[in-house]
Scaffold this motif. Structure first.
Motif, PDB file in Angstrom:
ATOM      1  N   GLY A  49       0.668  -1.132   0.012  1.00  0.00           N
ATOM      2  CA  GLY A  49      -0.076   0.086   0.006  1.00  0.00           C
ATOM      3  C   GLY A  49       0.845   1.473   0.198  1.00  0.00           C
ATOM      4  O   GLY A  49       0.448   2.319   0.242  1.00  0.00           O
ATOM      5  N   THR A  50       2.103   1.233  -0.268  1.00  0.00           N
ATOM      6  CA  THR A  50       2.828   2.362  -0.087  1.00  0.00           C
ATOM      7  C   THR A  50       3.483   2.725  -1.578  1.00  0.00           C
ATOM      8  O   THR A  50       3.822   1.638  -2.395  1.00  0.00           O
ATOM      9  N   LYS A  51       3.979   3.870  -1.501  1.00  0.00           N
ATOM     10  CA  LYS A  51       4.720   4.225  -3.246  1.00  0.00           C
ATOM     11  C   LYS A  51       6.195   3.575  -2.990  1.00  0.00           C
ATOM     12  O   LYS A  51       6.721   3.649  -2.184  1.00  0.00           O
ATOM     13  N   PRO A  52       6.744   3.069  -4.022  1.00  0.00           N
ATOM     14  CA  PRO A  52       8.206   2.789  -3.996  1.00  0.00           C
ATOM     15  C   PRO A  52       8.881   3.850  -3.460  1.00  0.00           C
ATOM     16  O   PRO A  52       9.035   4.924  -3.957  1.00  0.00           O
ATOM     17  N   SER A  53      10.042   3.257  -2.903  1.00  0.00           N
ATOM     18  CA  SER A  53      11.208   4.239  -2.377  1.00  0.00           C
ATOM     19  C   SER A  53      12.538   3.846  -2.898  1.00  0.00           C
ATOM     20  O   SER A  53      12.861   2.673  -3.129  1.00  0.00           O
ATOM     21  N   PRO A  54      12.988   4.693  -3.306  1.00  0.00           N
ATOM     22  CA  PRO A  54      14.508   4.465  -3.945  1.00  0.00           C
ATOM     23  C   PRO A  54      15.407   3.683  -2.919  1.00  0.00           C
ATOM     24  O   PRO A  54      15.707   3.696  -1.778  1.00  0.00           O
ATOM     25  N   ILE A  55      16.162   2.680  -3.563  1.00  0.00           N
ATOM     26  CA  ILE A  55      17.090   1.864  -2.570  1.00  0.00           C
ATOM     27  C   ILE A  55      18.441   2.474  -2.669  1.00  0.00           C
ATOM     28  O   ILE A  55      18.938   2.788  -3.719  1.00  0.00           O
ATOM     29  N   ARG A  56      19.021   2.558  -1.490  1.00  0.00           N
ATOM     30  CA  ARG A  56      20.372   3.312  -1.387  1.00  0.00           C
ATOM     31  C   ARG A  56      21.388   2.484  -1.639  1.00  0.00           C
ATOM     32  O   ARG A  56      22.528   2.381  -2.490  1.00  0.00           O
ATOM     33  N   THR A  57      21.482   1.282  -0.936  1.00  0.00           N
ATOM     34  CA  THR A  57      22.186   0.285  -0.761  1.00  0.00           C
ATOM     35  C   THR A  57      21.764  -1.277  -0.637  1.00  0.00           C
ATOM     36  O   THR A  57      20.767  -1.295   0.014  1.00  0.00           O
ATOM     37  N   VAL A  58      22.433  -2.217  -1.001  1.00  0.00           N
ATOM     38  CA  VAL A  58      22.254  -3.554  -0.591  1.00  0.00           C
ATOM     39  C   VAL A  58      23.229  -4.324  -0.166  1.00  0.00           C
ATOM     40  O   VAL A  58      24.394  -4.284  -0.956  1.00  0.00           O
ATOM     41  N   GLU A  59      23.332  -5.000   0.880  1.00  0.00           N
ATOM     42  CA  GLU A  59      24.523  -5.447   1.436  1.00  0.00           C
ATOM     43  C   GLU A  59      24.024  -7.186   1.648  1.00  0.00           C
ATOM     44  O   GLU A  59      22.905  -7.405   2.264  1.00  0.00           O
ATOM     45  N   ARG A  60      25.104  -7.998   1.338  1.00  0.00           N
ATOM     46  CA  ARG A  60      24.945  -9.382   1.692  1.00  0.00           C
ATOM     47  C   ARG A  60      25.670  -9.866   2.775  1.00  0.00           C
ATOM     48  O   ARG A  60      27.026  -9.559   2.598  1.00  0.00           O
ATOM     49  N   SER A  61      25.151 -10.802   3.556  1.00  0.00           N
ATOM     50  CA  SER A  61      26.251 -11.453   4.679  1.00  0.00           C
ATOM     51  C   SER A  61      25.597 -12.616   5.274  1.00  0.00           C
ATOM     52  O   SER A  61      24.365 -12.622   5.498  1.00  0.00           O
ATOM     53  N   HIS A  62      26.431 -13.517   5.343  1.00  0.00           N
ATOM     54  CA  HIS A  62      25.985 -14.825   6.057  1.00  0.00           C
ATOM     55  C   HIS A  62      24.625 -15.156   6.047  1.00  0.00           C
ATOM     56  O   HIS A  62      23.971 -15.483   7.096  1.00  0.00           O
ATOM     57  N   GLY A  63      23.950 -15.526   4.856  1.00  0.00           N
ATOM     58  CA  GLY A  63      22.750 -15.865   4.761  1.00  0.00           C
ATOM     59  C   GLY A  63      21.554 -14.838   4.685  1.00  0.00           C
ATOM     60  O   GLY A  63      20.360 -14.995   4.928  1.00  0.00           O
ATOM     61  N   TRP A  64      21.964 -13.737   4.916  1.00  0.00           N
ATOM     62  CA  TRP A  64      20.942 -12.591   4.876  1.00  0.00           C
ATOM     63  C   TRP A  64      21.352 -11.431   4.090  1.00  0.00           C
ATOM     64  O   TRP A  64      22.350 -11.280   3.612  1.00  0.00           O
ATOM     65  N   TRP A  65      20.495 -10.710   3.510  1.00  0.00           N
ATOM     66  CA  TRP A  65      20.542  -9.194   2.753  1.00  0.00           C
ATOM     67  C   TRP A  65      20.065  -8.126   3.639  1.00  0.00           C
ATOM     68  O   TRP A  65      18.826  -8.229   4.410  1.00  0.00           O
ATOM     69  N   ARG A  66      20.589  -6.852   3.267  1.00  0.00           N
ATOM     70  CA  ARG A  66      20.327  -5.737   4.261  1.00  0.00           C
ATOM     71  C   ARG A  66      20.077  -4.860   2.926  1.00  0.00           C
ATOM     72  O   ARG A  66      20.766  -4.594   2.132  1.00  0.00           O
ATOM     73  N   VAL A  67      18.655  -4.090   2.983  1.00  0.00           N
ATOM     74  CA  VAL A  67      18.266  -3.289   1.995  1.00  0.00           C
ATOM     75  C   VAL A  67      18.086  -1.939   2.617  1.00  0.00           C
ATOM     76  O   VAL A  67      17.122  -1.891   3.504  1.00  0.00           O
ATOM     77  N   GLU A  68      19.048  -0.837   2.465  1.00  0.00           N
ATOM     78  CA  GLU A  68      18.683   0.300   3.013  1.00  0.00           C
ATOM     79  C   GLU A  68      18.107   1.338   1.845  1.00  0.00           C
ATOM     80  O   GLU A  68      18.506   1.517   0.986  1.00  0.00           O
TER      81      GLU A  68
END
Length: 102
Positions: A49-68
C-alpha cells in the motif's frame, strides 16, 4: 565490501539486471497479500500500500541481505529462497515469513 560494491553496480544497471538479486519481485505474508504485496525491483522497495522508495544500498552477509532505502529505513531479508524468505524490520522488530506471488 567488494560484494556491496558489486551489488550497487547491479542496481545502477537497472532493468538489465532484473533477476540478479534473488529477492526481486512481489511477496505476500504478514501484512501483505498478492493484491497488495511487498514489491522489490533493482532500484526500489515498497511495503504493501505504499509508493516505491529508492534503494540506497544492498548488502549481503552470511545468509541474509540488508536493503537500505534513501530515507535511511532498512529491512533485512533472511533465508532467501526462490519462493520464500523472511522479512525483518530492525526498526520495529517485526518479522514475517513471505512467499513469492505468482
Amino acid at each position: 565490501m567488494r560484494i556491496a560494491a558489486f551489488l550497487l553496480t547491479l542496481l545502477a544497471a537497472g532493468p538489465a539486471a532484473a533477476g540478479a538479486l534473488p529477492f526481486e519481485g512481489r511477496w505476500s505474508g504478514g501484512p501483505a497479500t498478492c493484491r497488495s504485496p511487498f514489491r522489490i525491483t533493482p532500484r526500489t522497495y515498497a511495503a504493501p500500500g505504499t509508493k516505491p522508495s529508492p534503494i540506497r544500498t544492498v548488502e549481503r552477509s552470511h545468509g541474509w541481505w540488508r536493503v537500505e532505502l534513501e530515507d535511511g529505513y532498512s529491512v533485512t531479508l533472511k533465508d532467501v529462497k526462490p519462493r520464500s524468505m523472511t522479512w525483518h524490520s530492525p526498526a520495529s522488530g517485526d518479522s514475517f515469513p513471505l512467499v513469492r506471488c505468482p
